[in-house]
Scaffold this motif. Sequence first.
Motif, mmCIF file in Angstrom:
data_model
loop_
_atom_site.group_PDB
_atom_site.id
_atom_site.type_symbol
_atom_site.label_atom_id
_atom_site.label_comp_id
_atom_site.label_asym_id
_atom_site.label_seq_id
_atom_site.Cartn_x
_atom_site.Cartn_y
_atom_site.Cartn_z
ATOM 1 N N PRO A 8 0.793 -1.230 0.000
ATOM 2 C CA PRO A 8 0.000 0.000 0.000
ATOM 3 C C PRO A 8 0.829 1.286 0.000
ATOM 4 O O PRO A 8 0.387 2.294 -0.546
ATOM 5 C CB PRO A 8 -0.840 -0.098 1.270
ATOM 6 N N VAL A 9 2.013 1.264 0.566
ATOM 7 C CA VAL A 9 2.818 2.494 0.585
ATOM 8 C C VAL A 9 3.199 2.922 -0.832
ATOM 9 O O VAL A 9 3.314 4.116 -1.115
ATOM 10 C CB VAL A 9 4.062 2.355 1.495
ATOM 11 N N LEU A 10 3.346 1.976 -1.741
ATOM 12 C CA LEU A 10 3.663 2.327 -3.125
ATOM 13 C C LEU A 10 2.483 3.054 -3.770
ATOM 14 O O LEU A 10 2.664 4.060 -4.469
ATOM 15 C CB LEU A 10 4.043 1.083 -3.916
ATOM 16 N N SER A 11 1.285 2.565 -3.506
ATOM 17 C CA SER A 11 0.092 3.231 -4.021
ATOM 18 C C SER A 11 -0.080 4.614 -3.409
ATOM 19 O O SER A 11 -0.456 5.562 -4.097
ATOM 20 C CB SER A 11 -1.157 2.394 -3.737
ATOM 21 N N MET A 12 0.213 4.756 -2.129
ATOM 22 C CA MET A 12 0.106 6.066 -1.478
ATOM 23 C C MET A 12 1.122 7.039 -2.060
ATOM 24 O O MET A 12 0.833 8.222 -2.230
ATOM 25 C CB MET A 12 0.302 5.955 0.033
ATOM 26 N N GLN A 66 -7.956 4.678 -6.129
ATOM 27 C CA GLN A 66 -8.211 3.511 -6.979
ATOM 28 C C GLN A 66 -7.302 3.527 -8.205
ATOM 29 O O GLN A 66 -6.751 2.496 -8.597
ATOM 30 C CB GLN A 66 -9.685 3.465 -7.382
ATOM 31 N N TRP A 67 -7.133 4.679 -8.800
ATOM 32 C CA TRP A 67 -6.237 4.843 -9.950
ATOM 33 C C TRP A 67 -4.806 4.458 -9.566
ATOM 34 O O TRP A 67 -4.152 3.700 -10.273
ATOM 35 C CB TRP A 67 -6.310 6.300 -10.424
ATOM 36 N N ALA A 68 -4.333 4.991 -8.442
ATOM 37 C CA ALA A 68 -2.962 4.711 -8.007
ATOM 38 C C ALA A 68 -2.763 3.223 -7.727
ATOM 39 O O ALA A 68 -1.738 2.643 -8.112
ATOM 40 C CB ALA A 68 -2.639 5.533 -6.756
ATOM 41 N N ARG A 69 -3.725 2.612 -7.099
ATOM 42 C CA ARG A 69 -3.613 1.180 -6.793
ATOM 43 C C ARG A 69 -3.579 0.343 -8.068
ATOM 44 O O ARG A 69 -2.750 -0.562 -8.200
ATOM 45 C CB ARG A 69 -4.770 0.757 -5.905
ATOM 46 N N GLU A 70 -4.456 0.641 -9.005
ATOM 47 C CA GLU A 70 -4.485 -0.109 -10.267
ATOM 48 C C GLU A 70 -3.171 0.037 -11.027
ATOM 49 O O GLU A 70 -2.617 -0.951 -11.518
ATOM 50 C CB GLU A 70 -5.646 0.375 -11.136
ATOM 51 N N LEU A 71 -2.666 1.264 -11.133
ATOM 52 C CA LEU A 71 -1.418 1.470 -11.863
ATOM 53 C C LEU A 71 -0.232 0.831 -11.152
ATOM 54 O O LEU A 71 0.635 0.239 -11.802
ATOM 55 C CB LEU A 71 -1.165 2.962 -12.092
ATOM 56 N N CYS A 72 -0.191 0.924 -9.838
ATOM 57 C CA CYS A 72 0.912 0.293 -9.095
ATOM 58 C C CYS A 72 0.846 -1.223 -9.202
ATOM 59 O O CYS A 72 1.881 -1.871 -9.389
ATOM 60 C CB CYS A 72 0.891 0.725 -7.633
ATOM 61 N N ASP A 73 -0.338 -1.793 -9.087
ATOM 62 C CA ASP A 73 -0.469 -3.247 -9.230
ATOM 63 C C ASP A 73 0.073 -3.695 -10.577
ATOM 64 O O ASP A 73 0.800 -4.683 -10.681
ATOM 65 C CB ASP A 73 -1.924 -3.683 -9.082
#
Length: 86
Positions: A8-12, A66-73
């Motif tokens: 999660p820190v990567l998405s944040m 949600q955008w950040a999580r999708e792109l990081c995943d």
Amino acid sequence: MTTMHTDPVLSMALFVSDLPRRRDLDDATVRRTVEATLARLGADECYARAAQDLGDRPETALGRIQWARELCDRAMATPALAGAAN
């Protein structure tokens, strides 16, 4: 099939970065942005800024998270990153 999510820190870090919210960003750009943001702010500051944004602008923050999580995943699952970890 279970979907693996990135730390999660990567998405944040992506969430609080200055990167515009676009889905056509390439994985290398996402990884560089996350790395630079974490180096500049650190994990605690990324979380603090994300929390502040959630409080200040909840109507837009959820979509950006949600955008950040999708792109990081997607970006963190690429073979380039897996090869660099070894």
